[in-house]
Design a protein around this motif. Structure first.
Motif, mmCIF file in Angstrom:
data_model
loop_
_atom_site.group_PDB
_atom_site.id
_atom_site.type_symbol
_atom_site.label_atom_id
_atom_site.label_comp_id
_atom_site.label_asym_id
_atom_site.label_seq_id
_atom_site.Cartn_x
_atom_site.Cartn_y
_atom_site.Cartn_z
ATOM 1 N N THR A 218 -67.145 8.975 -9.786
ATOM 2 C CA THR A 218 -66.778 8.977 -11.207
ATOM 3 C C THR A 218 -66.427 7.559 -11.657
ATOM 4 O OG1 THR A 218 -65.672 11.083 -10.665
ATOM 5 C CG2 THR A 218 -65.411 10.237 -12.896
ATOM 6 N N VAL A 219 -65.676 6.861 -10.806
ATOM 7 C CA VAL A 219 -65.273 5.486 -11.131
ATOM 8 C C VAL A 219 -66.503 4.601 -11.324
ATOM 9 C CG1 VAL A 219 -64.158 3.404 -10.229
ATOM 10 C CG2 VAL A 219 -63.064 5.631 -9.923
ATOM 11 N N ASP A 221 -69.551 5.454 -12.020
ATOM 12 C CA ASP A 221 -70.335 5.870 -13.187
ATOM 13 C C ASP A 221 -69.690 5.402 -14.493
ATOM 14 O OD1 ASP A 221 -72.072 7.015 -11.437
ATOM 15 O OD2 ASP A 221 -71.565 9.090 -11.886
ATOM 16 N N LEU A 222 -68.376 5.479 -14.563
ATOM 17 C CA LEU A 222 -67.695 5.051 -15.786
ATOM 18 C C LEU A 222 -67.768 3.533 -15.947
ATOM 19 C CD1 LEU A 222 -66.137 5.848 -18.267
ATOM 20 C CD2 LEU A 222 -64.108 6.202 -16.855
ATOM 21 N N LEU A 223 -67.606 2.811 -14.847
ATOM 22 C CA LEU A 223 -67.753 1.346 -14.893
ATOM 23 C C LEU A 223 -69.141 0.962 -15.378
ATOM 24 C CD1 LEU A 223 -66.246 0.009 -11.548
ATOM 25 C CD2 LEU A 223 -65.455 -0.521 -13.851
ATOM 26 N N ALA A 225 -71.366 2.784 -16.952
ATOM 27 C CA ALA A 225 -71.672 3.245 -18.314
ATOM 28 C C ALA A 225 -71.339 2.158 -19.322
ATOM 29 C CB ALA A 225 -70.888 4.518 -18.632
ATOM 30 N N SER A 226 -70.335 1.343 -19.011
ATOM 31 C CA SER A 226 -69.905 0.320 -19.961
ATOM 32 C C SER A 226 -70.756 -0.934 -19.902
ATOM 33 C CB SER A 226 -68.447 -0.055 -19.692
ATOM 34 O OG SER A 226 -68.348 -0.890 -18.555
#
Lengths: 239, 237
Positions: A218-219, A221-223, A225-226
């Motif tokens: 999750t970490v 993917d969120l990193l 995504a930005s």
């Protein structure tokens, strides 16, 4: 508009031999974008989870090198490196998330107020308030319950230079820790997996508990995504 | 695991179908279900009218009954309803990309700032931040909005007529104001759920990481169903 060539996610890993099982952070197929690994000199399960600050300089140096070589964002393979979050993020001009523990402040808002988050970690006896503060929250104000797999067969394997745990072994040991928490707390509404090996069994945890689960994937993917573009951006960029 | 279905509670306005818009199912790699919240007009919701909360709760409960695995809204100004809406359902709820602020704050060097680009900065307030667990007093956030622009005018109409070029110009103007005034901006967060249409543009023009509504929705889908199910391509309706 032309899409930029996306740089990879830097994953600063421990020295142990990677375990490239399905869903593992060590398996590039776990990610929808490019990743690059660098083994941090001197970083082993024993000393990093033991709070050894002597490896901080090696994490800073490794992050600098990976960003200089084009990585877009930085993460690690050990949640206990949240101790180094401020120093490593200060050292590079790219977003850095050392630990899945950084997701706690976000996760606790997504669940009903009063709900508790179960944190399953590599070793609960080694996880301290300082690790949580490094990740931006406190045990004194967040409603969590923590259990580790310390003493289990998987735990023993993870100390070895070539960890030899199996998927079934890990699923059993993680679920044992989580079941213990759920037996004591009826108000658990989400699960956070601290250890970067645990995404291997995250879907088992979801299936068995029906709870939302966040972890090291999750970490990443969120990193990314930005920096790298979501599915939406890919479509816009293709126009 | 089955594929996650994300329920999106929508403002009571006509659709914007541009790529990247939350009205466009192709924006998400997992199935989404849209539901209009009766009476949730832009002026009502961004004006902070608490009367509309009941309609959001009813709508969230209906979406949960219909099988949605997680719920989001289409307006970041619903962040002050985060506690009430999430208390009303069992599935996880993300009212706003403002939820990402505490996480993003930790990713950046200790003195770096976050540019928070919003629909209307004159309507942005401490209550919206508090609703999702942070404060304008302690988080390094600089707020700028598109108020007064052509995009802002369009988004307030029952049938918004915005274009990619119009929105890119207006969001970049807000970004420029923050970047010109502050040397140490490390990331951008979009409050407005319409802005992901221009995320890639703003990322390319500024070189900064940009977090938006789609980043938030993707994390929600992953949490409930796992990344493999959330990002499986091709099966989204």
């Amino acid at each position: 508009m032309a899409a930029r060539t996306p740089g990879p996610l830097a994953i600063l890993r421990l020295q142990h031999k990677p375990v490239p099982m399905k869903g593992s952070i060590a398996d590039p197929a776990s990610f929808a974008y490019d990743v690059r690994y660098l083994a941090v000199p001197g970083a082993w399960t024993e000393n990093v989870t033991g709070g050894d600050r002597a490896v901080l300089a090696a994490y800073v140096e490794s992050a600098r090198r990976m960003v200089a070589e084009g990585c877009r964002a930085v993460t690690t393979t050990c949640g206990f490196t949240s101790l180094f979050q401020a120093e490593v993020s200060a050292a590079v001009p790219a977003p850095v998330a050392m630990s899945s523990l950084s997701l706690l402040p976000l996760l606790e808002r997504l669940i009903p107020p009063g709900g508790r988050i179960a944190i399953v970690t590599f070793d609960a006896s080694r996880l301290t308030e300082a690790h949580c503060q490094g990740a931006g929250w406190s045990l004194t104000t967040s409603k969590v319950a923590i259990a580790g797999i310390e003493g289990s067969e998987s735990w023993q394997e993870m100390f070895k230079p070539e960890p030899g745990f199996t998927r079934d072994m890990l699923a059993r040991d993680v679920m044992t820790a989580l079941d213990g928490l759920r037996a004591h707390h009826a108000d658990i509404r989400a699960v956070l997996l601290e250890c970067a090996f645990f995404p291997i069994v995250a879907d088992d945890v979801r299936a068995r508990t029906g709870l939302p689960v966040v972890d090291f994937l999750t970490v990443g993917d969120l990193l990314m995504a930005s920096t790298d573009g979501t599915s939406a951006d890919a479509k816009v960029a293709a126009e | 695991m089955t594929r996650p279905t994300l329920g999106i509670q929508m403002l009571d306005v006509g659709p914007i179908r541009l790529p990247g818009s939350y009205h466009n199912p192709a924006t998400f790699p997992y199935p989404v279900v849209h539901r209009h919240v009766p009476g949730a007009r832009v002026d009502v919701v961004t004006g902070g009218d608490k009367e509309i909360l009941g309609a959001y709760i009813d709508s969230a409960q209906a979406m949960e009954r219909d099988g949605c695995h997680a719920i989001a809204t289409s307006c970041g100004y619903t962040s002050h309803f985060q506690a009430e809406i999430s208390a009303a359902v069992k599935v996880p709820v993300a009212t706003s990309s403002l939820l990402l602020v505490p996480f993003v704050e930790r990713l950046l060097p200790p003195r770096a700032k976050i540019a928070l680009l919003t629909f209307d900065a004159t309507r942005f307030n401490e209550g919206l931040a508090n609703g999702v667990g942070w404060s304008l007093k302690t988080s390094p956030v600089i707020v700028a909005g598109v108020e007064g622009t052509e995009s802002w005018d369009e988004m307030r109409k029952p049938q918004p007529g915005i274009t990619h070029a119009m929105l890119a110009r207006d969001v970049m103007a807000a970004a420029r104001r923050v970047l010109d005034a502050h040397a140490n901006v490390g990331a951008i967060i979009f409050e407005c759920a319409v802005f992901p249409i221009v995320t890639n543009h703003v990322r390319a023009a500024t070189g900064l990481p940009v977090f938006d509504y789609v980043s938030m929705a993707d994390i929600l889908a992953e949490a409930v169903a796992g990344p493999a199910q959330a990002h499986q391509s091709g099966a989204a309706e």
